[in-house]
Design a protein around this motif. Structure first.
Motif, PDB file in Angstrom:
ATOM      1  N   ALA A  40       0.839  -1.202   0.000  1.00 37.68           N
ATOM      2  CA  ALA A  40       0.000   0.000   0.000  1.00 37.68           C
ATOM      3  C   ALA A  40       0.870   1.247   0.000  1.00 37.68           C
ATOM      4  O   ALA A  40       1.892   1.300   0.682  1.00 37.68           O
ATOM      5  N   ALA A  41       0.461   2.225  -0.802  1.00 38.96           N
ATOM      6  CA  ALA A  41       1.239   3.455  -0.868  1.00 38.96           C
ATOM      7  C   ALA A  41       0.731   4.477   0.150  1.00 38.96           C
ATOM      8  O   ALA A  41       1.437   5.409   0.525  1.00 38.96           O
ATOM      9  N   GLN A  42      -0.545   4.300   0.557  1.00 42.69           N
ATOM     10  CA  GLN A  42      -1.126   5.218   1.532  1.00 42.69           C
ATOM     11  C   GLN A  42      -1.914   4.475   2.599  1.00 42.69           C
ATOM     12  O   GLN A  42      -2.531   3.440   2.304  1.00 42.69           O
ATOM     13  N   ILE A  43      -1.895   5.028   3.793  1.00 45.85           N
ATOM     14  CA  ILE A  43      -2.613   4.393   4.891  1.00 45.85           C
ATOM     15  C   ILE A  43      -4.112   4.335   4.572  1.00 45.85           C
ATOM     16  O   ILE A  43      -4.788   3.344   4.862  1.00 45.85           O
ATOM     17  N   GLY A  44      -4.623   5.357   3.902  1.00 37.57           N
ATOM     18  CA  GLY A  44      -6.042   5.441   3.561  1.00 37.57           C
ATOM     19  C   GLY A  44      -6.544   4.283   2.706  1.00 37.57           C
ATOM     20  O   GLY A  44      -7.751   4.008   2.667  1.00 37.57           O
ATOM     21  N   GLN A  45      -5.622   3.599   2.034  1.00 39.55           N
ATOM     22  CA  GLN A  45      -6.022   2.467   1.178  1.00 39.55           C
ATOM     23  C   GLN A  45      -6.462   1.245   1.970  1.00 39.55           C
ATOM     24  O   GLN A  45      -7.062   0.336   1.422  1.00 39.55           O
ATOM     25  N   MET A  46      -6.070   1.203   3.250  1.00 44.99           N
ATOM     26  CA  MET A  46      -6.231  -0.052   4.021  1.00 44.99           C
ATOM     27  C   MET A  46      -7.670  -0.171   4.522  1.00 44.99           C
ATOM     28  O   MET A  46      -7.950  -0.116   5.723  1.00 44.99           O
ATOM     29  N   ARG A  47      -8.590  -0.406   3.581  1.00 45.15           N
ATOM     30  CA  ARG A  47     -10.008  -0.231   3.846  1.00 45.15           C
ATOM     31  C   ARG A  47     -10.558  -1.104   4.974  1.00 45.15           C
ATOM     32  O   ARG A  47     -11.326  -0.627   5.796  1.00 45.15           O
ATOM     33  N   ASN A  48     -10.136  -2.364   5.038  1.00 43.95           N
ATOM     34  CA  ASN A  48     -10.777  -3.252   6.023  1.00 43.95           C
ATOM     35  C   ASN A  48     -10.318  -3.016   7.470  1.00 43.95           C
ATOM     36  O   ASN A  48     -10.690  -3.759   8.358  1.00 43.95           O
ATOM     37  N   LEU A  49      -9.511  -2.001   7.706  1.00 44.11           N
ATOM     38  CA  LEU A  49      -9.072  -1.755   9.087  1.00 44.11           C
ATOM     39  C   LEU A  49     -10.089  -0.925   9.887  1.00 44.11           C
ATOM     40  O   LEU A  49      -9.973  -0.806  11.102  1.00 44.11           O
ATOM     41  N   GLY A  50     -11.047  -0.372   9.208  1.00 43.98           N
ATOM     42  CA  GLY A  50     -12.066   0.419   9.929  1.00 43.98           C
ATOM     43  C   GLY A  50     -11.619   1.868  10.073  1.00 43.98           C
ATOM     44  O   GLY A  50     -10.433   2.163  10.214  1.00 43.98           O
ATOM     45  N   LYS A  51     -12.621   2.742  10.037  1.00 47.05           N
ATOM     46  CA  LYS A  51     -12.349   4.187  10.001  1.00 47.05           C
ATOM     47  C   LYS A  51     -11.577   4.701  11.203  1.00 47.05           C
ATOM     48  O   LYS A  51     -10.647   5.475  11.078  1.00 47.05           O
ATOM     49  N   ALA A  52     -11.976   4.218  12.380  1.00 44.30           N
ATOM     50  CA  ALA A  52     -11.371   4.750  13.608  1.00 44.30           C
ATOM     51  C   ALA A  52      -9.890   4.398  13.665  1.00 44.30           C
ATOM     52  O   ALA A  52      -9.036   5.255  13.958  1.00 44.30           O
ATOM     53  N   LEU A  53      -9.587   3.131  13.358  1.00 47.66           N
ATOM     54  CA  LEU A  53      -8.186   2.703  13.399  1.00 47.66           C
ATOM     55  C   LEU A  53      -7.374   3.434  12.327  1.00 47.66           C
ATOM     56  O   LEU A  53      -6.243   3.866  12.582  1.00 47.66           O
ATOM     57  N   LEU A  54      -7.952   3.593  11.141  1.00 46.13           N
ATOM     58  CA  LEU A  54      -7.230   4.312  10.084  1.00 46.13           C
ATOM     59  C   LEU A  54      -6.856   5.720  10.543  1.00 46.13           C
ATOM     60  O   LEU A  54      -5.746   6.194  10.294  1.00 46.13           O
ATOM     61  N   ALA A  55      -7.783   6.373  11.231  1.00 46.73           N
ATOM     62  CA  ALA A  55      -7.507   7.732  11.706  1.00 46.73           C
ATOM     63  C   ALA A  55      -6.349   7.712  12.707  1.00 46.73           C
ATOM     64  O   ALA A  55      -5.459   8.567  12.674  1.00 46.73           O
ATOM     65  N   GLN A  56      -6.353   6.704  13.590  1.00 48.20           N
ATOM     66  CA  GLN A  56      -5.248   6.590  14.560  1.00 48.20           C
ATOM     67  C   GLN A  56      -3.926   6.340  13.845  1.00 48.20           C
ATOM     68  O   GLN A  56      -2.901   6.933  14.175  1.00 48.20           O
TER      69      GLN A  56
END
Ligand code: SAH
Ligand code: SF4
Length: 357
Positions: A40-56
């Protein structure tokens, strides 16, 4: 607070991070897959991690970004990439395409372990530019990830072999080099065969002993370039600190510990190390060691006019003489000579153009 570099993290470190973020352990595996398998080139791509975790993750972590600055293609398909690091430094890597029989087709990437090099070998463009800093594990493996990304987009073979023969002395950045090797080899990552990874060193003896203890099934290549101390010290300053007797002792121990054949690199320089007497000296030096000599006609480097390559016939005669002396030796196939195949040269050119050198 310094952000965590996700590409430099292994599964244990990601598991610890998830613990800190009060997330279940399986999230670490998912994260590992995004970073090291899917690249993955960006953290935002990691869709199945859930919004809250992505923000962290966005708040606390980053992904090593290498920016492709230049790409040069040689007639034989060899390509050289100049990458810009986040701090503005440049590194190079070289893609070598081996074709022929379908079963033998492979893409090999020659990667860098440091920005510059402190070892000062007189025939080497990188050595002439001095040392800037070590690369992180993430920066080391990102060279493979970025080039794999480009190859995938072009429907070319992905990288099957990795050689640490770009800029820098890998044994002087051993922790990060070892970490990057383990991550490149990881079955949940790029799965690059451990036997298809080569580490090349100018002979930093204490680090060779340390590497031997890792008992890794990698290929070890030792840059020899001269068969006696006087000549080796004249082109490789490291030899003054660790002369040949010490280096050879370390090679014997390495072989005993790992059971692996050792490759020796020998840049053939006209009138310097290509004479009959050198064949005899090499025979003596390498006695009792299971090894292979790679003879590389020296790559002429701008500003270093004294190193000329012998002509084809002389190279062939030297290799034949080595074989007759009972040594395993072959000429390293030349790649990308029309684009300054040897590392350090493109970076040198760009720094000069930018007025930084
Ligand atoms: N620092 C490590 C690995 C990087 S250099 C080492 O020295 O082994 C990779 C290889 O390229 C080394 O064998 C190095 O000696 C060789 N090399 C450097 N400059 C060269 C040149 N001008 N011609 C041929 N080989 C060169
Ligand atoms: Fe450094 Fe290797 Fe170049 Fe010597 S040959 S200066 S050790 S990169």
């Amino acid at each position: 607070m310094e952000k965590y570099d996700l590409r430099s993290m292994d599964l244990a470190e990601m598991t610890e991070l998830m613990g800190q973020l009060r997330q279940p352990a399986f999230r670490a595996k998912q994260l590992f897959g995004w970073v090291h398998e899917k690249q993955a080139a960006q953290i935002g791509q990691m869709r199945n991690l859930g919004k809250a975790l992505l923000a962290q993750l966005e708040a606390q972590c980053q992904l090593t970004a290498l920016q492709l600055e230049r790409r040069q293609c040689a007639q034989d398909g060899t390509e050289k990439f100049l990458f810009r690091l986040a701090d503005g430094n440049y590194i190079e890597c070289v893609l070598m395409r081996y074709r022929g029989d379908l079963s033998k087709q492979r893409n090999t990437l020659c990667i860098s372990s440091q920005v510059g090099c402190a070892m000062g070998c007189t025939f080497c463009a990188t050595g002439q530019s001095g040392f800037v800093r070590n690369l992180t594990a993430g920066e080391i493996l990102s060279q493979v990830y970025e080039v794999n990304g480009l190859l995938a987009a072009e429907q070319d073979l992905s990288i099957g072999n990795v050689v640490f023969m770009g800029m820098g002395e890998p044994l002087l950045n051993l922790d990060n080099v070892l970490k990057s090797i383990r991550l490149l080899n990881d079955p949940q990552g790029q799965q690059i065969g451990i036997r298809r990874i080569t580490v090349s060193t100018c002979g930093v003896v204490p680090r060779l002993y340390q590497l031997a203890e890792e008992k890794l099934d990698i290929v070890l290549a030792v840059s020899l370039h001269a068969p006696n101390d006087a000549q080796r010290s004249s082109v490789m300053p490291v030899n003054r600190q660790y002369p040949l007797a010490q280096l050879m002792e370390a090679c014997h121990v390495y072989q005993k510990r790992t059971g692996k054949r050792i490759s020796f690199e020998y840049a053939l320089i006209a009138g310097f190390n290509d004479q009959r007497e050198h064949v005899q000296q090499l025979k003596q030096l390498l006695k009792g060691l299971d090894c292979h000599l790679n003879i590389i006609p020296v790559n002429p480097v701008a500003n270093i006019a004294q190193f000329q390559r012998p002509d084809r016939k002389q190279v062939a005669a030297f290799v034949k003489a080595l074989q007759q002396a009972g040594l395993k030796a072959s000429v390293r196939e030349e790649k990308g000579t029309d684009i300054d195949g040897a590392c350090g040269q493109l970076r040198g050119k760009v720094l000069k153009q930018n007025g930084e050198l």
